[in-house]
Write an enzyme that holds these catalytic residues in place. Structure first.
Site, PDB file in Angstrom:
ATOM      1  N   ASP A 160       1.974   2.944   8.171  1.00 35.50           N
ATOM      2  CA  ASP A 160       0.757   2.233   7.785  1.00 35.50           C
ATOM      3  C   ASP A 160       1.011   0.874   7.162  1.00 35.50           C
ATOM      4  O   ASP A 160       1.023   0.704   5.944  1.00 35.50           O
ATOM      5  CB  ASP A 160      -0.082   3.092   6.822  1.00 35.50           C
ATOM      6  CG  ASP A 160      -0.990   4.013   7.614  1.00 35.50           C
ATOM      7  OD1 ASP A 160      -1.449   3.600   8.688  1.00 35.50           O
ATOM      8  OD2 ASP A 160      -1.219   5.134   7.154  1.00 35.50           O
ATOM      9  N   ASP A 192       0.834  -1.204   0.000  1.00 36.63           N
ATOM     10  CA  ASP A 192       0.000   0.000   0.000  1.00 36.63           C
ATOM     11  C   ASP A 192       0.866   1.249   0.000  1.00 36.63           C
ATOM     12  O   ASP A 192       0.621   2.206   0.736  1.00 36.63           O
ATOM     13  CB  ASP A 192      -0.944  -0.022   1.211  1.00 36.63           C
ATOM     14  CG  ASP A 192      -2.145   0.903   1.010  1.00 36.63           C
ATOM     15  OD1 ASP A 192      -2.400   1.307  -0.141  1.00 36.63           O
ATOM     16  OD2 ASP A 192      -2.816   1.217   2.000  1.00 36.63           O
ATOM     17  N   LYS A 245       1.989   4.636  -1.130  1.00 35.52           N
ATOM     18  CA  LYS A 245       1.380   5.824  -1.739  1.00 35.52           C
ATOM     19  C   LYS A 245       1.739   7.003  -0.837  1.00 35.52           C
ATOM     20  O   LYS A 245       2.103   6.789   0.333  1.00 35.52           O
ATOM     21  CB  LYS A 245      -0.130   5.666  -1.847  1.00 35.52           C
ATOM     22  CG  LYS A 245      -0.792   5.362  -0.533  1.00 35.52           C
ATOM     23  CD  LYS A 245      -2.273   5.143  -0.681  1.00 35.52           C
ATOM     24  CE  LYS A 245      -2.836   4.710   0.667  1.00 35.52           C
ATOM     25  NZ  LYS A 245      -4.254   4.503   0.666  1.00 35.52           N
ATOM     26  N   THR A 292      -4.454   0.802  -2.991  1.00 37.90           N
ATOM     27  CA  THR A 292      -5.184   1.929  -3.540  1.00 37.90           C
ATOM     28  C   THR A 292      -5.206   1.826  -5.055  1.00 37.90           C
ATOM     29  O   THR A 292      -4.214   1.470  -5.668  1.00 37.90           O
ATOM     30  CB  THR A 292      -4.470   3.222  -3.090  1.00 37.90           C
ATOM     31  OG1 THR A 292      -4.395   3.186  -1.684  1.00 37.90           O
ATOM     32  CG2 THR A 292      -5.203   4.447  -3.536  1.00 37.90           C
ATOM     33  N   ASN A 346       0.685   7.261   2.887  1.00 36.60           N
ATOM     34  CA  ASN A 346       1.233   6.353   3.895  1.00 36.60           C
ATOM     35  C   ASN A 346       2.694   6.635   4.206  1.00 36.60           C
ATOM     36  O   ASN A 346       3.382   5.805   4.782  1.00 36.60           O
ATOM     37  CB  ASN A 346       1.060   4.896   3.452  1.00 36.60           C
ATOM     38  CG  ASN A 346      -0.385   4.457   3.588  1.00 36.60           C
ATOM     39  OD1 ASN A 346      -1.138   5.082   4.325  1.00 36.60           O
ATOM     40  ND2 ASN A 346      -0.765   3.416   2.879  1.00 36.60           N
TER      41      ASN A 346
HETATM   42  P1  ATP Z   1      -5.380   5.062   9.136  1.00 38.79           P
HETATM   43  O1  ATP Z   1      -6.323   4.955  10.301  1.00 38.79           O
HETATM   44  O2  ATP Z   1      -5.807   4.370   7.921  1.00 38.79           O
HETATM   45  O3  ATP Z   1      -3.945   4.784   9.501  1.00 38.79           O
HETATM   46  P2  ATP Z   1      -4.526   7.694   8.919  1.00 38.79           P
HETATM   47  O4  ATP Z   1      -3.185   7.320   8.400  1.00 38.79           O
HETATM   48  O5  ATP Z   1      -5.151   8.913   8.385  1.00 38.79           O
HETATM   49  O6  ATP Z   1      -5.518   6.553   8.724  1.00 38.79           O
HETATM   50  P3  ATP Z   1      -3.411   7.730  11.556  1.00 38.79           P
HETATM   51  O7  ATP Z   1      -2.290   6.856  11.157  1.00 38.79           O
HETATM   52  O8  ATP Z   1      -4.148   7.395  12.789  1.00 38.79           O
HETATM   53  O9  ATP Z   1      -4.519   7.850  10.478  1.00 38.79           O
HETATM   54  O10 ATP Z   1      -2.854   9.190  11.660  1.00 38.79           O
HETATM   55  C1  ATP Z   1      -3.674  10.336  11.708  1.00 38.79           C
HETATM   56  C2  ATP Z   1      -2.792  11.530  11.469  1.00 38.79           C
HETATM   57  O11 ATP Z   1      -1.929  11.727  12.594  1.00 38.79           O
HETATM   58  C3  ATP Z   1      -1.869  11.379  10.285  1.00 38.79           C
HETATM   59  O12 ATP Z   1      -2.517  11.784   9.145  1.00 38.79           O
HETATM   60  C4  ATP Z   1      -0.672  12.248  10.675  1.00 38.79           C
HETATM   61  O13 ATP Z   1      -0.938  13.583  10.342  1.00 38.79           O
HETATM   62  C5  ATP Z   1      -0.654  12.120  12.173  1.00 38.79           C
HETATM   63  N1  ATP Z   1       0.312  11.105  12.584  1.00 38.79           N
HETATM   64  C6  ATP Z   1       0.112   9.766  12.624  1.00 38.79           C
HETATM   65  N2  ATP Z   1       1.208   9.126  13.041  1.00 38.79           N
HETATM   66  C7  ATP Z   1       2.125  10.077  13.288  1.00 38.79           C
HETATM   67  C8  ATP Z   1       3.495  10.032  13.731  1.00 38.79           C
HETATM   68  N3  ATP Z   1       4.108   8.911  14.019  1.00 38.79           N
HETATM   69  N4  ATP Z   1       4.149  11.212  13.865  1.00 38.79           N
HETATM   70  C9  ATP Z   1       3.531  12.375  13.558  1.00 38.79           C
HETATM   71  N5  ATP Z   1       2.260  12.469  13.119  1.00 38.79           N
HETATM   72  C10 ATP Z   1       1.556  11.344  12.986  1.00 38.79           C
HETATM   73 MG    MG Z   2      -1.869   6.136   9.229  1.00 40.77          MG
END
Ligand code: ATP
Ligand code: MG
Length: 423
Positions: A298, A280, A282, A316, A285
């Site tokens: 991710d 995945d 992209k 995707t 991620n």
């Molecule tokens: P999914 O639930 O499919 O993973 P997502 O990638 O949008 O969806 P999260 O991984 O929960 O959701 O992350 C949400 C947001 O928080 C991200 O879009 C990013 O901006 C921020 N984020 C996530 N992980 C980190 C990290 N390790 N360091 C800094 N910011 C982060």
């Molecule tokens: Mg994420």
């Protein structure tokens, strides 16, 4: 309670390196909005994803699928936090993180907590029972070969929200005990994982990520759970989402794209050596570290597949390779294809086979490898993309060759530490 040693133990081996990305001069072309893409991904995952029976089966509890990883996964690593020497390692060696990282970490303000965890827990959190509850009893202190300390929410000062994912919020946090380390704490609501029927996928994501050690792969330092939630202690990606940068600038310069693709190829090479196919890849991620270095995040669609060729359709749409569109078996070469798509999207701002008229049109373009190079692209990068985007997976250029390709070598600084975004 966590002791100083146990914090060091768990947070060791941080890999972050130097220097800021440059700003590309070209005007924004990028048209997708992150929220649309996230919604679209959610739809795609629901629509096109089949369960992964081999990745994390019910026998996972007794025998985790990711067993062939580094034997010292649970051993203390050289700690980045206390390292004062500069990064002088070459590619292929364990990098010493630059001293800047420790300094930056010390000086970072974690910001103000908005009370969101408690509010959200009242609204969203429901207890989970039965088999699902067992599946989601995830705790790194008991999951590892050698026991590590037990963690709980009380061990952290909570700072600003970093973002919201499908299953909960992500907060910037700092460990209360020394060395007061900064992390991203990601919350997952168990009831929603169960409603989304992704218990196995979630376990898989966590199990895969906790065993990975590469400067361009987001570290998962540990995890714990309470009645309603799972908490992931993730490496803090100080510059946030790469997708946001791409949306902001429209596209990246060849130099910047080349530096990212170099890091991607190195990280993918590492993942494949551990029999992990990401599937995945992209921009959404990918995160950026404190110094702008790329971090693959991710692992929801990753699969640990030693010797296995997979038939699950996932990922995707724009990044799907022909073999997945055609529902054929696939292997790690799906990530090679995605690397070609990513290179194109970095440079142009849109993926190469995008067709907004319909999904069918995009599929057809992918299957026909209907690739159109804009005039602005250099001959070298056209050569690389053309060699990655081959219909037959066997014809795709190997990652080791990507790392030696003139378009990559041209922009790689001489003493470039592995994983670095240094120009
Ligand atoms: P999914 O639930 O499919 O993973 P997502 O990638 O949008 O969806 P999260 O991984 O929960 O959701 O992350 C949400 C947001 O928080 C991200 O879009 C990013 O901006 C921020 N984020 C996530 N992980 C980190 C990290 N390790 N360091 C800094 N910011 C982060
Ligand atoms: Mg994420």
């Amino acid at each position: 309670m966590a002791t100083l040693d146990s914090v060091r133990w768990q947070l060791a081996a941080l890999d972050i390196s130097n220097k800021n990305p440059s700003n590309p001069a070209r005007p924004p072309l990028h048209s997708k909005q992150p929220s649309q893409t996230i919604a679209a991904n959610a739809r795609l995952r629901t629509t096109y994803a089949a369960p992964n029976p081999t990745a994390t089966s019910s026998n996972t509890k007794n025998k985790p699928p990711v067993t062939s990883f580094s034997s010292n996964a649970s051993q203390p690593q050289p700690s980045a936090i206390h390292t004062k020497t500069s990064a002088t390692k070459t590619r292929g060696q364990t990098p010493l993180p630059p001293p800047r990282t420790a300094e930056i970490m010390q000086s970072l303000n974690i910001g103000n907590y908005d009370g969101g965890l408690e509010k959200e827990n009242e609204k969203r959190g429901e207890k989970v029972y039965g088999e699902a509850a067992k599946d989601l009893e995830l705790d790194s202190s008991s999951a590892r070969k050698s026991p590590t300390s037990e963690w709980s929410l009380h061990n952290f000062d909570i700072g600003r929200p970093l973002g919201k994912g499908k299953f909960g919020r992500v907060y910037m946090v700092r460990t209360k005990c020394e060395p007061k380390y900064i992390l991203a704490l990601k919350t997952l609501y168990k009831s929603e994982i169960v409603t989304g029927r992704v218990e196995k996928q979630t376990r898989r994501e966590i199990e895969i990520q906790q065993n990975l050690r590469h400067p361009n792969v987001l570290r998962l330092y540990g995890y714990f759970h309470d009645e309603k939630r799972i908490f992931l202690m993730l490496e803090f990606a100080g510059q946030g989402e790469l997708y946001r940068q791409l949306s902001k600038h429209g596209c990246f310069s060849e130099k910047k794209s080349s530096r990212y693709i170099d890091q991607m190829a190195d990280a993918l090479s590492y993942l494949h050596s551990k029999h992990v196919i990401h599937r995945d890849i992209k921009p959404e991620n990918l995160l950026l570290g404190l110094n702008g270095e790329l971090k693959i995040a991710d692992f929801g669609w990753s699969v640990h597949a030693p010797g296995n060729r997979r038939m699950t359709l996932c990922g995707t749409l724009d990044y799907l390779p022909p073999e997945m569109v055609e529902r054929k078996e696939h292997n790690e070469k799906v990530d090679y294809w995605a690397l070609g798509v990513l290179t194109y999207e970095f440079l142009i701002g849109n993926p190469p086979f995008e067709d907004r008229r319909s999904v069918k049109n995009t599929y057809q373009r992918i299957m026909a490898v209907d690739l159109k190079f804009p005039y602005s692209m250099s001959i070298q990068v056209k050569d690389l993309i053309g060699k990655l985007l081959r219909h037959d997976p066997q014809d795709r250029i190997a990652l080791s060759e990507v790392l030696r390709h003139p378009w990559i070598v041209k922009y790689r600084p001489k003493d470039c530490p592995r994983g670095s975004q240094t120009y």
